[in-house]
Design a protein around this motif. Structure first.
Motif, PDB file in Angstrom:
ATOM      1  N   CYS A   1      -8.178  -6.498   3.925  1.00 35.74           N
ATOM      2  CA  CYS A   1      -6.740  -7.711   4.477  1.00 35.74           C
ATOM      3  C   CYS A   1      -6.478  -8.616   5.594  1.00 35.74           C
ATOM      4  O   CYS A   1      -6.464  -9.402   6.439  1.00 35.74           O
ATOM      5  CB  CYS A   1      -5.526  -6.994   4.491  1.00 35.74           C
ATOM      6  SG  CYS A   1      -4.898  -5.744   3.095  1.00 35.74           S
TER       7      CYS A   1
ATOM      8  N   ILE B   1      -8.884  -0.661   3.685  1.00 35.66           N
ATOM      9  CA  ILE B   1      -7.476  -1.641   2.882  1.00 35.66           C
ATOM     10  C   ILE B   1      -7.177  -2.912   4.471  1.00 35.66           C
ATOM     11  O   ILE B   1      -6.976  -3.903   4.345  1.00 35.66           O
ATOM     12  CB  ILE B   1      -6.952  -1.330   2.219  1.00 35.66           C
ATOM     13  CG1 ILE B   1      -7.324  -0.427   1.006  1.00 35.66           C
ATOM     14  CG2 ILE B   1      -4.998  -2.123   2.013  1.00 35.66           C
ATOM     15  CD1 ILE B   1      -6.143   0.724   0.438  1.00 35.66           C
ATOM     16  N   ALA B   2      -6.782  -2.039   5.385  1.00 34.06           N
ATOM     17  CA  ALA B   2      -5.637  -2.887   6.172  1.00 34.06           C
ATOM     18  C   ALA B   2      -6.947  -3.498   6.575  1.00 34.06           C
ATOM     19  O   ALA B   2      -6.777  -4.996   7.283  1.00 34.06           O
ATOM     20  CB  ALA B   2      -5.818  -1.738   7.514  1.00 34.06           C
TER      21      ALA B   2
ATOM     22  N   MET C   1      -0.302  -7.378   4.938  1.00 33.17           N
ATOM     23  CA  MET C   1      -0.466  -5.846   4.639  1.00 33.17           C
ATOM     24  C   MET C   1       0.995  -5.373   4.636  1.00 33.17           C
ATOM     25  O   MET C   1       1.772  -5.285   5.637  1.00 33.17           O
ATOM     26  CB  MET C   1      -1.501  -4.716   5.220  1.00 33.17           C
ATOM     27  CG  MET C   1      -1.400  -2.890   5.026  1.00 33.17           C
ATOM     28  SD  MET C   1      -3.083  -2.454   5.266  1.00 33.17           S
ATOM     29  CE  MET C   1      -2.660  -1.462   4.964  1.00 33.17           C
TER      30      MET C   1
ATOM     31  N   TYR D   1       0.280  -7.878   9.218  1.00 32.34           N
ATOM     32  CA  TYR D   1       1.334  -6.386   8.887  1.00 32.34           C
ATOM     33  C   TYR D   1       2.716  -7.179   9.001  1.00 32.34           C
ATOM     34  O   TYR D   1       3.015  -7.679   9.653  1.00 32.34           O
ATOM     35  CB  TYR D   1       0.929  -5.500   8.789  1.00 32.34           C
ATOM     36  CG  TYR D   1       1.446  -4.383  10.215  1.00 32.34           C
ATOM     37  CD1 TYR D   1       2.737  -4.166   9.590  1.00 32.34           C
ATOM     38  CD2 TYR D   1       0.655  -4.837  11.381  1.00 32.34           C
ATOM     39  CE1 TYR D   1       2.910  -3.080  11.346  1.00 32.34           C
ATOM     40  CE2 TYR D   1       0.992  -4.097  12.201  1.00 32.34           C
ATOM     41  CZ  TYR D   1       2.339  -3.449  12.672  1.00 32.34           C
ATOM     42  OH  TYR D   1       2.715  -2.586  13.250  1.00 32.34           O
TER      43      TYR D   1
ATOM     44  N   VAL E   1       1.156  -1.100  -0.225  1.00 36.90           N
ATOM     45  CA  VAL E   1      -0.310  -0.018  -0.263  1.00 36.90           C
ATOM     46  C   VAL E   1       0.614   1.762   0.066  1.00 36.90           C
ATOM     47  O   VAL E   1       2.137   1.506   0.725  1.00 36.90           O
ATOM     48  CB  VAL E   1      -0.952   0.801   1.459  1.00 36.90           C
ATOM     49  CG1 VAL E   1      -2.152   1.236   1.139  1.00 36.90           C
ATOM     50  CG2 VAL E   1      -1.720  -1.261   1.435  1.00 36.90           C
TER      51      VAL E   1
ATOM     52  N   TYR F   1      -7.302   4.020   3.138  1.00 35.50           N
ATOM     53  CA  TYR F   1      -6.166   3.662   3.464  1.00 35.50           C
ATOM     54  C   TYR F   1      -6.516   2.725   4.820  1.00 35.50           C
ATOM     55  O   TYR F   1      -6.212   1.312   4.993  1.00 35.50           O
ATOM     56  CB  TYR F   1      -4.951   4.402   5.002  1.00 35.50           C
ATOM     57  CG  TYR F   1      -3.136   3.986   4.450  1.00 35.50           C
ATOM     58  CD1 TYR F   1      -3.366   3.012   5.214  1.00 35.50           C
ATOM     59  CD2 TYR F   1      -2.654   4.741   4.183  1.00 35.50           C
ATOM     60  CE1 TYR F   1      -2.063   2.387   4.914  1.00 35.50           C
ATOM     61  CE2 TYR F   1      -1.394   4.367   3.846  1.00 35.50           C
ATOM     62  CZ  TYR F   1      -1.352   3.499   3.972  1.00 35.50           C
ATOM     63  OH  TYR F   1       0.279   2.978   4.682  1.00 35.50           O
TER      64      TYR F   1
END
Length: 572
Positions: A132, A128-129, A139, A221, A117, A125
């Protein structure tokens, strides 16, 4: 979700929707937490026998998706994220994350796949986190200030299969895609022919994803270190790790469901984004600024009735220097400021305490590899100078000498830590992981001491220590002295090559223009308060210090600049 603010320009050549296909992605690399992987997360549970299996089947895993989903249900249509004029409720954020998770799964991404990203701060943002997290996709936040080569290095290192990027970074990303084989790209904004689609298109044509197989030991992540001391490394952070961090941080800082937090720091750094998710975990509201400016921060606090904010020392310094503008805004809603990422200079801290006497100031010590490690609470700010507090919940600190032996209070040595929020190791880097761990204990290369009450004092990174004539010199001591000198706005002390002493102290000074400054002024200020061997042997004046996006001074760059000048000045 709409296009994030801060994205400029219009790219040409939209790719047809039919191009959104799974066979466009490159092959998978091994899941960093897969069975048999030598770099599997360190805390992976091992059980055997019917009783153990039956017991494990009844244990509810700590996962980001479940934790934030439950918080979202409680909060309902309450605002979750505010960015400019855009407002997303907790319900709308959850729906967007579920739809994006469905798209990623349809696209062929699954457990353990890595997704890069590179975006400005924006609601996308966060979505998306969460997407995932729902899919057990890893991520990988990328620093938007990086060059194409730096992005390609990190994406190749982790084996990413997809990159979601902001339209404003399109030119850089297209160069990245040429360098990284098999990398698919999705644009937040207007897609181009080389992309697999835009985020809006993907969300519009995909149904929400159902529950996926996510374990608390899965990697949530990869947090690449800032690279201020060398080649960045990907720290593996699991779902369990972050879920516990949200609990601990909410307890430590008193974060509540009726809080409104302001974030202006870049989300690709660990602290700003984890504080965002902590507030969402509590069912509160997050106000996002795409970029920092003192004026925007003050206006946002007043407009949105912000109750707390995470502000790095550089940001606090800018607020202090806002002067009269600070007094023009209604800041009565603000009850707490949290500072971290780099040491808060005493002169800045004192100014904040004087200007905002009714606000609780916290200063924490943390790292990509461990999150928040210690915290200095408001009641200790004036009685514990240059201190970063005591360990937060469930965290232990130990000071050791270079042979690994524990040291008593007052002695200086390497900082070691232990706790459930410590990372699981560096991705695909067993040697670096082994160097950082001693059983359950971990070190990240910082040097400090504990006092008799168990409070921690950071002296420096071991790699930043100046070794002059066999004696250790801590740059932070010199910097503290010089920051108190009228006329000095910023300073960095570094070690540079010296034929007699091995290394000599070199001070890089930024003047504020209030009064003329000369080398002699800098030397005199240090001689009055420091031992002779700590006094800078050379002085350099600059208009600004090089910093990364989170405000940390890039001392490696300063040292290299000095060495390059020495080579240029050498006679042929």
């Amino acid at each position: 979700m709409g296009r994030g603010r801060g994205q400029s320009g219009r790219a040409r050549g939209r790719r047809p929707k039919s191009a959104w296909r799974a066979d466009s992605l490159g092959p998978r690399r091994r899941d960093p937490a897969a069975p048999g992987d030598p770099h599997r997360r360190r805390a992976q549970a091992t059980v055997s026998g019917p009783a153990s299996r039956d017991r494990v089947s009844r244990v509810v895993d700590l996962t980001i998706a479940r934790t934030l989903s439950l918080a979202g249900r409680r909060a309902g249509e309450k605002p979750a994220v505010i960015c400019g004029d855009r407002v997303l409720s907790h319900g709308a954020l959850a729906d967007a994350a579920a739809r994006l998770a469905g798209a990623l799964q349809a696209f062929g991404l699954g457990k353990g796949d890595r997704l890069g990203v590179v975006l400005p701060n924006c609601p996308e943002y966060v979505a998306i986190a969460l997407a995932c997290a729902r899919s057990s996709i890893v991520m990988v936040p990328l620093n938007y200030r990086f060059t194409a080569e730096e992005h390609a290095t990190q994406l190749s290192d982790c084996g990413a299969r997809l990159l979601i990027y902001g339209e404003i970074f399109g030119e850089t990303v297209r160069e990245v895609a040429r360098r990284v084989a098999g990398l698919g790209t999705v644009c937040v904004g207007t897609a181009v022919a080389a992309d697999l689609g835009s985020l809006d298109e993907i969300l519009a044509r995909n149904a929400p994803a159902g529950p996926a197989d996510v374990s608390e030991t899965d990697v949530f992540y990869l947090g690449y270190t800032s690279g201020t001391t060398g080649h960045p490394k990907g720290a593996m952070v699991t779902h369990r790790n972050r879920c516990l961090a949200y609990h601990y941080w909410a307890l430590e800082f008193g974060i509540r469901d009726n809080d409104v937090v302001l974030h202006a720091g870049p989300f690709h750094h660990t602290a700003p984004f984890t504080f965002v998710l902590t507030q969402l975990f509590m069912g509160g509201t997050v106000v996002i600024l795409e970029h920092f400016s003192a004026s925007d921060v003050l206006a946002a606090i007043e407009r949105h009735r912000v109750t707390w904010g995470f502000l790095v020392p550089y940001m606090l310094d800018r607020l202090v220097h806002a002067g009269a503008e600070l007094k023009q805004h209604d800041l009565s809603s603000l009850r707490m400021i949290v500072s971290g990422a780099s040491p808060l200079p005493t002169v800045t801290k004192e100014a904040v305490l004087d200007l905002l006497p009714g606000i609780g100031l916290h200063e924490f010590y943390g790292a990509t590899e461990a999150g928040v490690i210690t915290n200095l609470r408001p009641e200790d700010q004036r009685r514990k100078t240059r201190c970063v507090g005591r360990p937060v919940f469930d965290t232990e600190i130990e000071i050791r000498d270079e042979a690994g032996r524990p040291l008593p209070p007052g002695e200086t040595g390497d900082i070691w830590m232990r706790g459930p929020t410590v990372f699981s190791g560096y991705f695909d880097a067993p040697d670096k992981t082994a160097a950082a761990f001693d059983g359950e204990w971990c070190t990240i290369g910082d040097v400090g001491r504990l006092d008799d009450e168990g409070y921690l004092y950071i002296l420096d990174r071991r790699k930043d220590l100046i070794k002059s004539g066999g004696v250790n010199v801590f740059p932070i001591e010199i910097e503290e002295v010089l920051l108190a000198v009228p006329g000095i706005a910023d300073v960095a002390a570094i070690g540079v090559p010296d034929p007699t002493w091995g290394e000599a102290v070199h001070a890089v000074v930024v003047a504020n223009g209030d009064r003329p400054l000369a080398d002699a002024d800098v030397v005199a200020a240090c001689r009055a308060r420091l031992a002779g061997y700590k006094v800078p042997k050379s002085i350099e004046f600059r208009s600004a210090l090089p910093r990364n996006a989170n405000g940390k001074v890039l001392k490696r760059t300063l040292r290299q600049d000095f060495v390059d000048r020495m080579r240029t000045d050498m006679p042929v």
